[in-house]
Motif scaffolding. Structure first.
Motif: not given
Length: 223
Positions: A126-130, A193-197, A123-124, A32-41
């Motif tokens: 997105x990383x926190x949300x992830x 949009x990044x949503x931090x959960x 990215x910062x 399910x994860x490939x290089x170059x895919x949208x980071x949030x997905x």
């Protein structure tokens, strides 16, 4: 408690029973994860895949000792609830490390953009949300694992069936912290949009704490 966790971690590493859930997770990421895919997905997929894997790791840690060894450890630790809690925390820590490593890899290989590859995603953030979404799924997976193995369910067949069903429900049921966290990443990818959960994380922590308390308390009754 530290000594008990070290003991459980040593058992887990030597038994190599961690290999199956970890390899399953690696396979899921490979699909399910490939290089170059949208980071949030990619972060959403990475977090969601960890929920059933965490439940599996909890079951592995909760059942890796023979009954006689559990009795000896419980006597040395001051009771079965304390020994069982150490097993749950060991699985939780292993799943957390696995999720953190996977999140880092996703951040390194993914495109910092939305689904349309136009909107830029920081990215910062997105990383926190992830990481928080991963933590939500780890906590919910730990709750599922704790409630679907000993001391509540002792037979392997019903335990596996209950784990699969509960993991699925935790990912798709409305109101589930895991669903809310993952959906926030996927939906945010459409607009960049990044949503931090934060609230889902608090809810997942409450559910995991309650499940661990129930499971540990019942070890004194059901073994």
């Amino acid at each position: 408690m530290t000594a008990l966790i070290r003991y459980q971690a040593g058992l887990l590493l030597r038994s190599q029973r961690w290999l199956a859930p970890v390899l399953l997770y690696v396979a899921l990421l490979g699909v399910g994860v490939r290089s170059g895919q949208p980071v949030l997905d990619s972060l959403g997929y990475t977090a969601a895949g960890l929920l059933p894997v965490t439940a599996w790791l909890v079951q592995v840690c909760a059942t890796q000792e023979p009954a006689a060894a559990r009795t000896v450890v419980a006597a040395a630790a001051g009771g079965q609830p304390r020994a069982h809690l150490a097993a749950l925390l060991t699985a939780l820590g292993c799943a957390g490390l696995l999720g953190a490593a996977a999140t880092l890899v996703v951040l390194l290989i993914s495109e910092p953009a939305g689904t349309d590859h136009a909107a830029e995603v920081p990215l910062p953030s997105a990383g926190l949300a992830g990481l928080l979404a991963t933590a939500c799924c780890v906590l919910l997976g730990a709750a599922v694992g704790a409630l679907c193995t000993r001391p509540l369910l002792h037979r392997r067949g019903p335990s596996i069936a209950a784990t699969v069903l509960a993991s699925l429900l935790a990912l798709v049921t409305s109101g589930s912290p895991a669903k809310y966290a993952v959906a926030g990443l996927v939906t945010g990818s459409h607009t960049g949009t990044v949503t931090v959960p934060v609230l889902p994380l608090l809810g997942a922590a409450a559910v995991a704490s309650a499940a661990a308390a129930i499971a540990c308390r019942l070890t004194s009754v059901r073994g």
